[in-house]
Design a protein around this motif. Sequence first.
Motif, PDB file in Angstrom:
ATOM      1  N   MET A  11      38.325  35.322  49.140  1.00 30.75           N
ATOM      2  CA  MET A  11      38.216  36.679  48.489  1.00 30.75           C
ATOM      3  C   MET A  11      37.088  36.935  47.557  1.00 30.75           C
ATOM      4  SD  MET A  11      41.300  38.050  45.839  1.00 30.75           S
ATOM      5  CE  MET A  11      42.689  38.169  47.037  1.00 30.75           C
TER       6      MET A  11
ATOM      7  N   THR B  89      36.177  38.787  41.414  1.00 21.44           N
ATOM      8  CA  THR B  89      37.049  39.306  40.597  1.00 21.44           C
ATOM      9  C   THR B  89      36.402  40.644  40.362  1.00 21.44           C
ATOM     10  OG1 THR B  89      38.009  37.304  39.530  1.00 21.44           O
ATOM     11  CG2 THR B  89      38.131  39.461  38.394  1.00 21.44           C
TER      12      THR B  89
ATOM     13  N   ARG C 274      44.687  42.157  45.687  1.00 21.30           N
ATOM     14  CA  ARG C 274      44.081  41.282  44.589  1.00 21.30           C
ATOM     15  C   ARG C 274      44.932  40.915  43.647  1.00 21.30           C
ATOM     16  NH1 ARG C 274      38.644  41.996  46.120  1.00 21.30           N
ATOM     17  NH2 ARG C 274      38.326  40.791  44.081  1.00 21.30           N
TER      18      ARG C 274
ATOM     19  N   ASP D 286      42.952  40.267  39.957  1.00 24.34           N
ATOM     20  CA  ASP D 286      42.118  41.068  39.369  1.00 24.34           C
ATOM     21  C   ASP D 286      42.547  41.845  37.855  1.00 24.34           C
ATOM     22  OD1 ASP D 286      40.304  40.790  41.083  1.00 24.34           O
ATOM     23  OD2 ASP D 286      40.459  42.918  41.995  1.00 24.34           O
TER      24      ASP D 286
ATOM     25  N   ALA E 194      40.779  48.116  45.838  1.00 17.49           N
ATOM     26  CA  ALA E 194      41.237  46.671  46.392  1.00 17.49           C
ATOM     27  C   ALA E 194      40.079  46.331  47.611  1.00 17.49           C
ATOM     28  CB  ALA E 194      42.550  46.205  46.319  1.00 17.49           C
TER      29      ALA E 194
END
Length: 418
Positions: free
Chosen positions: A1, A4, A27, A30, A311
């Motif tokens: 991924m 952040t 996410r 985050d 996202a």
Amino acid sequence: MAATLRHVIIGAGTAALAAVEAIRVGRPADPITLLSAEPEAPYSPTVLPHLLAGRIDESRIALRPAAFFGTRGCRLLAGTPAVALCADRRVLRLAGGGELEFDRLLVASGSEPIVPALDNPDAVPVHTFTRLADLRVLRAALGGTSRVAVLGAGLIGMELAEAIVHRWPGARITVVEQERQVLPRAFCREDARAVEDLFESQGVGFRLGCRAVALGRRDGAALLTLSDGGCVEADLVVACVGVKPRLGFLAGAGLAVRRGIVVDRRMATSAAGIHAAGDVAEGPGADGTIGCHAVLPTAAGQGRVAGANMAGRAVEHEGWLPANVFSFFGRLLVSAGATEAVGRQTRLGQASGAGRGRLVLDGDRLVGASFAGMPADPGALCWLIRERVPVRAQAELLLSRPLEAARWLCARAQRGTA
Ligand SMILES: Cc1cc2nc3c(=O)[nH]c(=O)nc-3n(C[C@H](O)[C@H](O)[C@H](O)COP(=O)(O)OP(=O)(O)OC[C@H]3O[C@@H](n4cnc5c(N)ncnc54)[C@H](O)[C@@H]3O)c2cc1C
């Protein structure tokens, strides 16, 4: 991924909360911070008429359970309005002097009431009815009031009038509307006339086709002068003449703004990393028209799309489509899409018992439908309009049994047998 991202959301209403849920799909870690200008737990203004009428109380209006923010791992700063945005530096300035840095920003600050331009505006207070704080003021004032002037016969003005009749049956209400009918953008003239009759049977008076132009004071009460030369005396004046996007705090931020914040189908604004959704956004409708569409389903849909794009998922909004559901004094009114035929479109109507239905067709496709006094499903009607499903051959069925017929036509079209 990917690394952040810090998400900041201005607003904690329907669009904002839908965005939180969409961001969390992809996410989970985050940081998300929501700002609300109001101290209360997030609520929707749609509850205000029901609260005023006394049908529900404030303990039942939160949009999400108290645990929502904890379980979603996000922070709500209630009673903390944003006051300025520096889009280049990606910094938001807050009331009280604090600052918040962000990687992705959503502006979902809703709308604010339009205050009508009246001569002598300070002669008496003119109230509005869009937030909880307004409701508390009105509720206190209505206890000792007998004559109420409501300016505007749109959704908010009519819901306000009905709520007052319900809670304070002795109040004498006059609704002033510049168009020649109530609910001008939601229903055709004939259906609006039936609504006017219904309100009149409950003691509500209308002054249609004229505007309030000046305020005055007589014997301690408000004296409204109307554009037709008439006047209305009232103990309480409430302006419900429409709403406009709440975006004063964005002055100088450099975002493209017309009436609202200009967005594309991904709810992206003109500034990288900044989205807008809900009443504050000006985006495409289903037919390509660009505009602000201040209703709850649009706020929820646009919030979901904004959150998905924040996202990192490329999702497009299908475009807003007018749809209305009202229940006034127990009589149901539903409309979707166009209310009047234009150009080569045709309009079909049918009355059955106390109910009445109307369809607007473009060739054999549905472009609008409205039903008064009979159950109908606005979601199914909107789907038939969006998907351009041919319905002319079933028009009679749709007019006489709208609820079942629209759902059946949707199912049939999805099976590919339309
Ligand atoms: C009386 C009334 C009845 C209605 N009835 C219906 C109905 O029956 N059906 C329907 O579809 N629609 C109805 N609506 C419209 C519907 O409520 C709105 O379209 C919808 O709530 C918009 O959602 P939103 O998320 O854009 O804004 P909202 O839900 O209004 O949320 C805005 C948020 O922004 C916050 N905020 C504002 N400024 C700032 C700032 N500077 N900094 C931080 N936070 C800020 C506010 O505190 C709030 O949390 C009604 C509206 C009213 C007023």
